[in-house]
Scaffold this active site. Structure first.
Site, mmCIF file in Angstrom:
data_model
loop_
_atom_site.group_PDB
_atom_site.id
_atom_site.type_symbol
_atom_site.label_atom_id
_atom_site.label_comp_id
_atom_site.label_asym_id
_atom_site.label_seq_id
_atom_site.Cartn_x
_atom_site.Cartn_y
_atom_site.Cartn_z
ATOM 1 N N GLU A 226 16.364 35.710 40.330
ATOM 2 C CA GLU A 226 17.098 36.794 40.765
ATOM 3 C C GLU A 226 17.463 37.836 40.060
ATOM 4 O OE1 GLU A 226 17.915 38.597 43.147
ATOM 5 O OE2 GLU A 226 19.125 36.851 44.637
ATOM 6 N N ASP A 302 17.930 37.637 48.859
ATOM 7 C CA ASP A 302 18.822 38.233 49.967
ATOM 8 C C ASP A 302 18.197 38.709 51.104
ATOM 9 O OD1 ASP A 302 16.830 39.935 48.919
ATOM 10 O OD2 ASP A 302 18.298 41.590 48.261
ATOM 11 N N HIS A 468 -2.981 46.872 75.839
ATOM 12 C CA HIS A 468 -2.816 48.329 76.183
ATOM 13 C C HIS A 468 -1.325 48.219 76.907
ATOM 14 C CE1 HIS A 468 -3.604 47.295 80.425
ATOM 15 N NE2 HIS A 468 -4.276 46.344 79.863
#
Ligand SMILES: *[C@@H]1O[C@H](CO)[C@@H](O)[C@H](O)[C@H]1NC(C)=O
Length: 503
Positions: A226, A302, A468
């Protein structure tokens, strides 16, 4: 009633008889005194006695789900059951079951502190067919994480919290990575937000250099602790953390009070090496650690979800596994014989040939995939069309720029330009040689979802296919946030008959 032997006793007896190959990774961790508290594998059972569910898939045709289990106790996933369930439709991996018995399953990751660019809510789910492999010659599927994809469990039972010891390994695709944050597997925050240094301890795989780095240009196995990807002490370069070059990589991170390590190796052969072992980072917040105990896959703590990678199997343990235990797990992984298999199916394409893509949607069958400048679209083309239009609707089949097992499609009238996707729209762009261009321009055909021709799957976003929509070309998923993801007439719109070129 007779009493059944514990898994630990079973693994020990297997070790005693020398039948190492019959003990699964979690039997080995248990015998080492550091049992798995979570075991995730879409490819195989990770205990030798495990017969329960490995993962759940959901299909697009009717939104129903099915569970994929091993073909036998301790065995490889029943990929044939998935192929049958998902025939002629799309399938997503909805649950990756925990095999440890603790119920620590991974499901679609909720929104976090970081809101992804693709959808502002939950992360995307992985395609069920994006990462085919074989184990000992038997087909199985891994979890192909495209940017925006993520799995999580914020209420894990038995995981390390605070400064408690833990270990983890994952088997990953060494060739599938990027430098975005963060392709992780491991321990993270329980509120999906960045709560500070030392609140995570997860395997990271990729070539991000914002925090730490290893030798060469990457990718590397690092630890996401972290607010930092660490390759060793401090947040800088560790020349002992090598660039990974193998197709399959065993990645290991483990930690205990003021001690942690990174180890790794080739999942297909050989042994593990230790890339780092030593004291916790001296930057504030990592000693002691403040682990929270959630488990993430494919994202940061996060919910940063810009990264990509492929996960085949992995576990979290309680206690700090010994190197010897991990070495026996690596031997088990090598014995599982991970190998690549075909990424394509359906009508064969020939590299070097010139082709056209004929629309199959009723009412539009006079149209072919073409381009107007950089815009890839469909146009009405016939033998009496102008040479310019015929050339604009003709494509040269090339070996896939990012993966030669798939294909890239070069323009006939604009040499060096290829069909690529960008923000999920098909474009004709000059090949700039970049990794992202190569990935955006590589496609893996499969049998047409409506039973006609081929459906052209994006290599880098395998939930998405040539489609498409309002006569413009996209890579579309079967349901999703964009207009062109509309499930109506999806199977027809993504099925093209590949024929001879017009020019
Ligand atoms: C599947 O579920 C999605 C989302 O709820 C919905 O939009 C779609 O129409 C459903 N498809 C079918 C075939 O029921």
């Amino acid at each position: 009633m007779f009493s059944r032997p514990s898994l630990q006793a079973l693994a020990l007896s297997l070790l005693a008889t020398g039948s190492l190959v019959h003990a699964g990774p979690c039997d080995l961790y248990a015998s080492g005194g550091t049992p798995c508290i979570a075991a995730h594998g879409t490819t195989r059972a990770l205990y030798n006695a495990y017969t329960g569910p490995l993962y759940q898939v959901k299909r697009g045709s009717d939104n129903t789900t099915t569970t994929i289990s091993p073909v036998s106790a301790g065995g490889v996933a029943n990929a044939a059951a998935q192929d049958t369930f998902c025939a002629s439709t799309t399938c997503l991996i909805t649950i990756i079951y925990d095999q440890s018995g603790r119920g620590n399953h991974l499901t679609q990751a909720p929104p976090g502190g970081f809101n992804g660019p693709d959808i502002g809510g939950y992360d995307n789910l992985a395609s069920a067919i994006g990462a085919p492999v074989t184990l000992n010659g038997k087909k199985a599927y891994g979890v192909f994480v495209s940017p925006g994809t993520g799995y999580r469990n914020n209420a894990v039972s038995g995981s390390a919290t605070g400064d408690e010891p833990e270990g983890m390994y994952a088997v990953l695709d060494g060739t599938h990575y990027n430098d975005a944050c963060c392709f992780d597997y491991g321990n993270a925050e329980t509120n999906s937000k960045d709560t500070g240094n030392g609140h995570m301890e997860a395997i990271y795989y990729g070539d991000n250099t914002v925090w730490g780095s290893g030798a060469g240009s990457g990718p590397w196995v690092m630890a996401d602790l972290e607010n930092g990807l660490f390759s060793g002490q401090g947040t800088k370069n560790n020349a002992g953390d090598p660039t990974i070059t193998s197709r399959f990589v065993t990645a290991i991170v483990k930690g205990k009070p003021n001690q942690w390590a990174i180890r790794g190796g080739n999942s297909a052969s050989g042994s593990l090496s230790t890339y780092w072992t030593g004291a916790r980072p001296t930057v504030g917040g990592y000693n002691p650690m403040s682990l929270e105990g959630a488990i993430i896959l494919g994202i940061g703590g996060d919910n940063s979800n810009g990264a990509q990678g492929t996960f085949y199997e992995g576990v979290m343990t309680t206690g700090y596994p010994s190197d010897a235990t991990e070495n026996s797990v690596q031997a088990n992984i090598v014995a599982a014989k991970y190998a690549t298999t075909s990424l394509v199916s359906g009508p064969a394409l020939t590299v070097g040939s010139s082709i056209s893509f004929h629309v199959t949607t009723p009412g539009y069958t006079d149209r072919y995939l073409a381009h107007t400048g950089a815009t890839v679209n469909t146009q009405v083309v016939s033998s009496s069309s102008t040479t310019t239009l015929k050339q604009g609707a003709s494509w040269k089949v090339r070996a896939g720029l990012a993966n030669s097992a798939c294909y890239s499609f070069e323009s006939t009238d604009t040499a060096g330009s290829y069909i690529r996707h960008s923000f999920f729209t098909l474009l004709l762009n000059a090949n700039d040689g970049s990794k992202i261009f190569n990935e955006d321009a590589t496609f893996c055909p499969q049998a047409g979802l409506n039973g006609q021709g081929s459906t052209i799957r994006s290599f880098s976003y395998p939930t998405r296919f040539f489609r498409h929509y309002a006569n413009v070309g996209y890579i579309a998923s079967n349901g999703g946030v964009h207009a062109w993801d509309n499930p109506g007439s999806f199977n027809d719109d993504v099925s093209f008959v590949v024929g001879a070129a017009f020019a």
